[in-house]
Enzyme design. Structure first.
Site, PDB file in Angstrom:
ATOM      1  N   ASP A 199       8.632 -14.151 -11.043  1.00  0.00           N
ATOM      2  CA  ASP A 199       9.065 -15.537 -10.867  1.00  0.00           C
ATOM      3  C   ASP A 199      10.015 -15.686  -9.679  1.00  0.00           C
ATOM      4  O   ASP A 199      10.636 -14.728  -9.222  1.00  0.00           O
ATOM      5  CB  ASP A 199       9.728 -16.071 -12.134  1.00  0.00           C
ATOM      6  CG  ASP A 199      10.988 -15.293 -12.523  1.00  0.00           C
ATOM      7  OD1 ASP A 199      10.994 -14.051 -12.368  1.00  0.00           O
ATOM      8  OD2 ASP A 199      11.958 -15.920 -12.980  1.00  0.00           O
ATOM      9  N   GLU A 258      13.147 -13.633 -14.923  1.00  0.00           N
ATOM     10  CA  GLU A 258      14.380 -12.994 -14.465  1.00  0.00           C
ATOM     11  C   GLU A 258      15.331 -13.990 -13.828  1.00  0.00           C
ATOM     12  O   GLU A 258      16.545 -13.924 -14.017  1.00  0.00           O
ATOM     13  CB  GLU A 258      14.050 -11.875 -13.472  1.00  0.00           C
ATOM     14  CG  GLU A 258      15.230 -10.962 -13.130  1.00  0.00           C
ATOM     15  CD  GLU A 258      16.135 -11.491 -12.053  1.00  0.00           C
ATOM     16  OE1 GLU A 258      17.293 -11.013 -11.956  1.00  0.00           O
ATOM     17  OE2 GLU A 258      15.715 -12.390 -11.280  1.00  0.00           O
TER      18      GLU A 258
END
Length: 379
Positions: free
Chosen positions: A79, A140
Site C-alpha cells: 500500500d 502498513e
C-alpha cells in the site's frame, strides 16, 4: 544472473507497479499489485497463502514449497499513502538518474528488489532463497492494524527479520525506531446561536482547545516523547456554538515504558471536561512499540555491514522517528534490520524519488545478506 544487467527489466516491473494506484483504502488497487507480483513468486516455487480482507487489500504470505519452516522473514508492504487517480496524474517517469512516481520508493522499488534478490539466488544455484518467508501486507501506511497479528504469528521461530522500508537518503539502514500511537478525541457539546443565546450553548471546540493545550504539555523531546494534535475538525457555522469537535493525535515514544505511561496520561487528560456540559470520547492506542537497538540487532547489523563492505558499500545505520513493521518483530526479540530497500527520498510527497543506481545495488546486497544469514544459521 548478474542483477546489474537486469536493471531495465526491474525498472519495467517498477513502472508497472507505480502506475497502479494502491492507497491503503483502495482495495482494488492493492489487490492488483498482489496479482502482478504473485507470478514471480510462484515461478520461484513459493506457495501463496492469501489472508482476505474486507476494507483493505488482501495480505499475502509466501513460503517456498520445499521448506515450510524458514528462518528468515522478509516483510514488505503493497500500500501507499496516495489517493486513487494519483498514478494517472503523476505516472512513473525517469530523469537524471532518478525515477519518480507515487510510491516509487515507499515501497514499490523494494517489492521489485525482493523478487530479484530471490531470483538472483536461485539463478546462481544458492538454496538460500528457499529459507525465506515473505509477508506482503496491505495496511502498513495506516498502522498495520489487520496485518500486525499475521506478522507476529509468522515471526515466531524466525532467526532474523528483514524489513524492506527504503534506505535513508545517505544509504543508511535503520536499527532503531520510536514507537508510535494514534488517538482520536471526539467532543460532544450543545449547539446554540452565538449572537442570540450563546449562554445556552456548550462549545465542543472550546473543550477541544483545552485538551490540545494539555496534550501538547506532555511533550518531552529530550526524552524522545512527542505529542501532536495534527488534525482538528468541528463546528457548523461561524455564528453557532459548536456541538461537535474532533482532534486526531499522533504520539511518538522512545521506550516501552513511555508507551504505557503516555496511554495513561492521555486517558487522564480526557477523563474530565474543562467546559461544563461537554462530553469526551477517546479512542485509539499505541500502535507500534519502539524498535530498540539491542545486542541482537547490533550483531545482525555487523553481519549486514560486513556483507556490504565486500560489495564496496560503506554501510552505516541510523535511528528514525518514523514507524514501520520492524517494531513488531524487534519487540518479539527477533534480530531485525530495517531500511534494506533501495535509496530514495521525499516519500509521501509529489517529489518522491528512487536513486536508480541503488535498485540493483541494494538488490544484490539483500541477496548476499540472505545467503550469509543462512550460512550463519547453519554454522
Amino acid at each position: 544472473m548478474d542483477v546489474h544487467f537486469k536493471e531495465k527489466e526491474m525498472l519495467g516491473l517498477l513502472e508497472n507497479l507505480v502506475n497502479i494506484d494502491s492507497g491503503s483504502y483502495y482495495k482494488v488497487g492493492v489487490d492488483q499489485i498482489g496479482k502482478v507480483l504473485l507470478p514471480y513468486f510462484i515461478e520461484l516455487g513459493f506457495d501463496v497463502q492469501r489472508v482476505k480482507q474486507n476494507e483493505v487489500g488482501d495480505h499475502l504470505i509466501l513460503r517456498h514449497s520445499e521448506k515450510q519452516r524458514s528462518s528468515i522473514l522478509i516483510v514488505a508492504h503493497m500500500d501507499t499513502v496516495f489517493e486513487e487517480g494519483t498514478a494517472m496524474a503523476r505516472p512513473f517517469s525517469i530523469k537524471d538518474g532518478r525515477a519518480y512516481g507515487p510510491g516509487v520508493i515507499d515501497m514499490k522499488a523494494s517489492l521489485v528488489s525482493v523478487i530479484y534478490a530471490l531470483r538472483y539466488l536461485k539463478d546462481i544455484g544458492s538454496v538460500a532463497y528457499k529459507d525465506v518467508q515473505v509477508i506482503l501486507n496491505s495496511d502498513e501506511e495506516t498502522g498495520s492494524l489487520t496485518s500486525r497479528p499475521i506478522i507476529e504469528k509468522e515471526a515466531i521461530g524466525k532467526s532474523y527479520a528483514l524489513i524492506m522500508e527504503p534506505a535513508r537518503r545517505d544509504g543508511s539502514v535503520v536499527t532503531e525506531r520510536r514507537g508510535s500511537g494514534r488517538f482520536t478525541i471526539e467532543v460532544h457539546g450543545k449547539a446554540a446561536h452565538s449572537g442570540i443565546e450563546p449562554e445556552k450553548g456548550r462549545s465542543a471546540i472550546e473543550e477541544l482547545a483545552h485538551k490540545i493545550v494539555k496534550l501538547h504539555e506532555l511533550n518531552d523531546h529530550e526524552q524522545g516523547i512527542s505529542v501532536n494534535v495534527g488534525i482538528i475538525e468541528g463546528g457548523d457555522a461561524v455564528n453557532t456554538v459548536s456541538a461537535m469537535a474532533v482532534g486526531h493525535i499522533d504520539v511518538r515514544v522512545a521506550t516501552l515504558q513511555q508507551a504505557e505511561e503516555m496511554e495513561h496520561k492521555i486517558e487522564k487528560v480526557c477523563a474530565s471536561s474543562d467546559v461544563s456540559g461537554t462530553e469526551i470520547e477517546l479512542t485509539g492506542d499505541m500502535r507500534r512499540p519502539p524498535m530498540l537497538k539491542n545486542k541482537k540487532i547490533e550483531e545482525l547489523f555487523q553481519i549486514v555491514r560486513n556483507v556490504a563492505l565486500e560489495l564496496g558499500i560503506d554501510l552505516k545505520d541510523t535511528k528514525t522517528g518514523g514507524g514501520s513493521d520492524a517494531s513488531f518483530t524487534s519487540a518479539m526479540g527477533i534480530p531485525t534490520i530495517d531500511g534494506l530497500g533501495p535509496i530514495g527520498g521525499h516519500a509521501h510527497s509529489e517529489k518522491e524519488y528512487l536513486v536508480i543506481s541503488s535498485l540493483t545495488e541494494r538488490t544484490l546486497l539483500l541477496a548476499k545478506v540472505i545467503e550469509r544469514l543462512m550460512s550463519e544459521k547453519n554454522n
